[in-house]
Scaffold this motif. Structure first.
Motif, PDB file in Angstrom:
ATOM      1  N   SER A  17      -3.718  -0.451  -0.706  1.00  0.00           N
ATOM      2  CA  SER A  17      -4.036  -1.546   0.209  1.00  0.00           C
ATOM      3  C   SER A  17      -5.248  -1.231   1.077  1.00  0.00           C
ATOM      4  N   ALA A  18      -5.505   0.058   1.310  1.00  0.00           N
ATOM      5  CA  ALA A  18      -6.625   0.460   2.167  1.00  0.00           C
ATOM      6  C   ALA A  18      -7.903   0.740   1.373  1.00  0.00           C
ATOM      7  N   LEU A  19      -7.796   0.729   0.059  1.00  0.00           N
ATOM      8  CA  LEU A  19      -8.923   1.095  -0.800  1.00  0.00           C
ATOM      9  C   LEU A  19     -10.046   0.066  -0.700  1.00  0.00           C
ATOM     10  N   THR A  20     -11.294   0.527  -0.746  1.00  0.00           N
ATOM     11  CA  THR A  20     -12.451  -0.377  -0.731  1.00  0.00           C
ATOM     12  C   THR A  20     -13.331  -0.108  -1.947  1.00  0.00           C
ATOM     13  N   PRO A  21     -13.983  -1.135  -2.470  1.00  0.00           N
ATOM     14  CA  PRO A  21     -14.888  -0.924  -3.605  1.00  0.00           C
ATOM     15  C   PRO A  21     -16.060  -0.015  -3.238  1.00  0.00           C
ATOM     16  N   GLU A  22     -16.445  -0.047  -1.947  1.00  0.00           N
ATOM     17  CA  GLU A  22     -17.569   0.798  -1.521  1.00  0.00           C
ATOM     18  C   GLU A  22     -17.253   2.276  -1.738  1.00  0.00           C
ATOM     19  N   GLU A  23     -16.054   2.708  -1.347  1.00  0.00           N
ATOM     20  CA  GLU A  23     -15.726   4.124  -1.488  1.00  0.00           C
ATOM     21  C   GLU A  23     -15.568   4.508  -2.957  1.00  0.00           C
ATOM     22  N   VAL A  24     -15.063   3.571  -3.775  1.00  0.00           N
ATOM     23  CA  VAL A  24     -14.932   3.863  -5.207  1.00  0.00           C
ATOM     24  C   VAL A  24     -16.312   4.039  -5.834  1.00  0.00           C
ATOM     25  N   TYR A  25     -17.241   3.174  -5.468  1.00  0.00           N
ATOM     26  CA  TYR A  25     -18.596   3.293  -6.017  1.00  0.00           C
ATOM     27  C   TYR A  25     -19.283   4.567  -5.524  1.00  0.00           C
ATOM     28  N   GLN A  26     -19.030   4.928  -4.283  1.00  0.00           N
ATOM     29  CA  GLN A  26     -19.607   6.166  -3.757  1.00  0.00           C
ATOM     30  C   GLN A  26     -19.066   7.374  -4.527  1.00  0.00           C
ATOM     31  N   GLU A  27     -17.772   7.333  -4.823  1.00  0.00           N
ATOM     32  CA  GLU A  27     -17.166   8.420  -5.604  1.00  0.00           C
ATOM     33  C   GLU A  27     -17.710   8.428  -7.027  1.00  0.00           C
ATOM     34  N   GLU A  28     -17.936   7.245  -7.584  1.00  0.00           N
ATOM     35  CA  GLU A  28     -18.458   7.164  -8.949  1.00  0.00           C
ATOM     36  C   GLU A  28     -19.859   7.749  -9.061  1.00  0.00           C
ATOM     37  N   SER A  29     -20.610   7.714  -7.967  1.00  0.00           N
ATOM     38  CA  SER A  29     -21.948   8.329  -8.002  1.00  0.00           C
ATOM     39  C   SER A  29     -21.865   9.822  -8.267  1.00  0.00           C
ATOM     40  N   LYS A  30     -20.692  10.411  -7.996  1.00  0.00           N
ATOM     41  CA  LYS A  30     -20.472  11.836  -8.293  1.00  0.00           C
ATOM     42  C   LYS A  30     -19.790  12.028  -9.646  1.00  0.00           C
ATOM     43  N   THR A  31     -18.774  11.237  -9.926  1.00  0.00           N
ATOM     44  CA  THR A  31     -18.003  11.439 -11.160  1.00  0.00           C
ATOM     45  C   THR A  31     -18.691  10.863 -12.388  1.00  0.00           C
ATOM     46  N   ARG A  32     -19.542   9.858 -12.171  1.00  0.00           N
ATOM     47  CA  ARG A  32     -20.152   9.113 -13.275  1.00  0.00           C
ATOM     48  C   ARG A  32     -19.087   8.471 -14.174  1.00  0.00           C
ATOM     49  N   HIS A  33     -17.932   8.180 -13.591  1.00  0.00           N
ATOM     50  CA  HIS A  33     -16.839   7.565 -14.335  1.00  0.00           C
ATOM     51  C   HIS A  33     -16.053   6.695 -13.360  1.00  0.00           C
ATOM     52  N   ASN A  34     -16.022   5.402 -13.628  1.00  0.00           N
ATOM     53  CA  ASN A  34     -15.466   4.472 -12.639  1.00  0.00           C
ATOM     54  C   ASN A  34     -13.958   4.633 -12.420  1.00  0.00           C
ATOM     55  N   ILE A  35     -13.186   4.821 -13.484  1.00  0.00           N
ATOM     56  CA  ILE A  35     -11.733   4.930 -13.301  1.00  0.00           C
ATOM     57  C   ILE A  35     -11.357   6.286 -12.700  1.00  0.00           C
ATOM     58  N   ARG A  36     -12.064   7.345 -13.109  1.00  0.00           N
ATOM     59  CA  ARG A  36     -11.806   8.636 -12.462  1.00  0.00           C
ATOM     60  C   ARG A  36     -12.121   8.554 -10.974  1.00  0.00           C
TER      61      ARG A  36
END
Length: 463
Positions: free
Chosen positions: A70-89
């Motif tokens: 419920s607290a998750l934001t797309p911004e933080e997921v995209y920021q994390e993806e810039s490191k993982t290079r994998h959206n679901i991870r």
């Protein structure tokens, strides 16, 4: 996160066709990138709920994950993806950061990325179908029904091959689209509410989940039941593509129907026809250089949007092909499906607004009918002659039409002057002669058929 003025965006869907705030908010609830992340997180939560029901983790873990999601934001997921290079991870990492060590292992447990991606897409397109797409299509259908019934007795010359044919009514012409759109609304509902998900692992054989569940298909069903979805009959790394292909095909087919309707309305606004018109606002401008013009811009826009999005169906057909248990060739292309849905809904909303104010020019409709009304009787005349035994009625009437074109006489006058044909005229009963004298009576059951079509689709669609 990135913030832009909408007029700095590249897609016309952002800076031109989604300017109405209410509509934009409706679209983004299901079709935005933020919505996609939200629905993917809901799949991860459903997974944990099913694990708890199976005794693999505790209800406390479910509550933790529910709060994290419920607290998750797309911004933080995209920021994390810039490191993982994998959206679901990246999504998984962001959820795990918000939960305890005890809960972390159960995030994404036994699943592969496209268990989440395909299931989330099925879920959001299903919900969008029920809450957004079908209500909009039904609203347009309802307006077309109202026009059809209102104009069911308005005589209009029929047109085939761009030529005047025999009479219909304008309501009957609109009822065609009531029926066509009604059929496709049913198809959209059937395909949109039957989109499937999967929790079957990396190649669809339940390799990972079988380590923990004697019946991994039952576990898959439990996860999907949390989302009110069913499993694809057979999955690889991805869901069988035909469920989504058929759904999008039905949307594109809807688009074709409203484009065809718009093209008809556009042609009926031609200067030399002028039978209908778009509502023109007081300060609206039709041309940058010709102040007198009132262009059919809305109907033209719908056809133009159809031209932009209809070819994308080819991409969906291409996405049916995936090498062995899966390749990545649908990864980018499938991300554009929301644009197609927005394009359709934008056009549907436009037609709703325009058709609510559709203007019918009854004088022009009558004038255009009168232009060829004496020739229109050629069909009933030839059929009546044949019914009374004339051996070559079609040829006889064809010759009469040529004579009528060269003279000021109508077909009725010519048949009564003909030694060969006058005896047939005298056999016609009063009703038959009435149709030949008043061609506007030769409309068959256009009015009744319009009523029948509208009533049928009201019942079928619950309108």
């Amino acid at each position: 996160m990135i913030s832009r003025n909408i007029f700095d965006n590249i897609s016309p869907l952002d800076h031109r066709y989604s300017l109405r705030e209410e509509e934009f908010n409706q679209y983004s609830k299901y079709l935005s990138e933020g919505a996609k992340v939200k629905y993917q997180a809901q799949v991860e939560l459903a997974l944990v709920k099913a694990l708890a029901k199976g005794g693999i983790c505790s209800q406390a873990v479910v509550e933790e994950v529910e709060e994290a999601v419920s607290a998750l934001t797309p911004e933080e997921v995209y920021q994390e993806e810039s490191k993982t290079r994998h959206n679901i991870r990246a999504l998984v990492n962001c959820i795990q950061k918000r939960v305890s060590k005890e809960a972390k292992p159960y995030i994404h447990f036994t699943t592969t990325s496209f268990d989440i991606v395909d299931t989330a897409n099925a879920l959001r397109y299903k919900v969008a179908t029920e809450e957004l797409i079908l209500p909009k299509l039904k609203k347009l259908e309802e307006i077309l029904m109202e026009i059809a019934l209102r104009e069911k007795d308005t005589v209009q010359v029929g047109r085939t091959h761009g030529q005047h044919a025999v009479p219909i009514t304008f309501g009957f012409a609109v009822a065609e689209y009531v029926s066509r759109l009604g059929n496709k609304i049913k198809d959209v509902k059937e395909s949109g509410t039957d989109l499937r998900g999967k929790i079957a692992g990396a190649v669809g054989a339940y390799n990972a989940s079988h380590l923990f569940f004697e019946d991994p298909e039952a576990f898959e069903a439990d996860v999907l039941a949390e989302l009110d979805l069913k499993a694809s009959t057979h999955s690889t790394q991805i869901v069988e593509p035909e469920y989504l292909t058929d759904f999008v095909h039905n949307l594109i087919s809807c688009f074709g129907i409203i484009a065809s309707f718009s093209d008809d309305m556009r042609h009926l606004q031609r200067s030399e026809i002028g039978e209908v018109g778009e509502y023109f606002a007081k300060d609206q401008v039709g041309s940058s250089t010709m102040p007198h013009k009132r262009n059919p811009i809305n109907y033209e826009n719908v056809k133009s949007m159809w031209k932009a999005f209809m070819p994308r169906m080819i991409t969906l057909y291409q996405d049916q092909l995936s090498e062995h248990q899966r390749d990545l060739t649908n990864s980018a292309s499938s991300r554009f499906i929301p644009e197609l849905i927005v394009g359709l809904l934008s056009s549907v909303n436009r037609l709703i607004r325009v058709c609510q104010k559709l203007v019918v020019d009854y004088d022009n409709m009558e004038k255009n009918f009168d232009t060829n009304k004496e020739m229109i009787v050629a069909e009933p005349l030839y059929i009546l002659l044949a019914s009374y035994g004339h051996p070559d009625a079609h040829e006889a009437v064809r010759i009469l039409t040529l004579e009528a074109e060269k003279s000021d006489k109508n077909l009725r006058d010519l048949i009564k002057e003909s030694k060969d044909l006058k005896p047939y005229w005298e056999k016609f009963d009063p009703r038959q002669r009435e149709i030949l004298v008043n061609p506007d009576k030769y409309i068959g059951i256009a009015s009744k058929k319009t009523e029948k079509v509208v009533e049928y689709w009201k019942s079928e669609l619950g309108i």
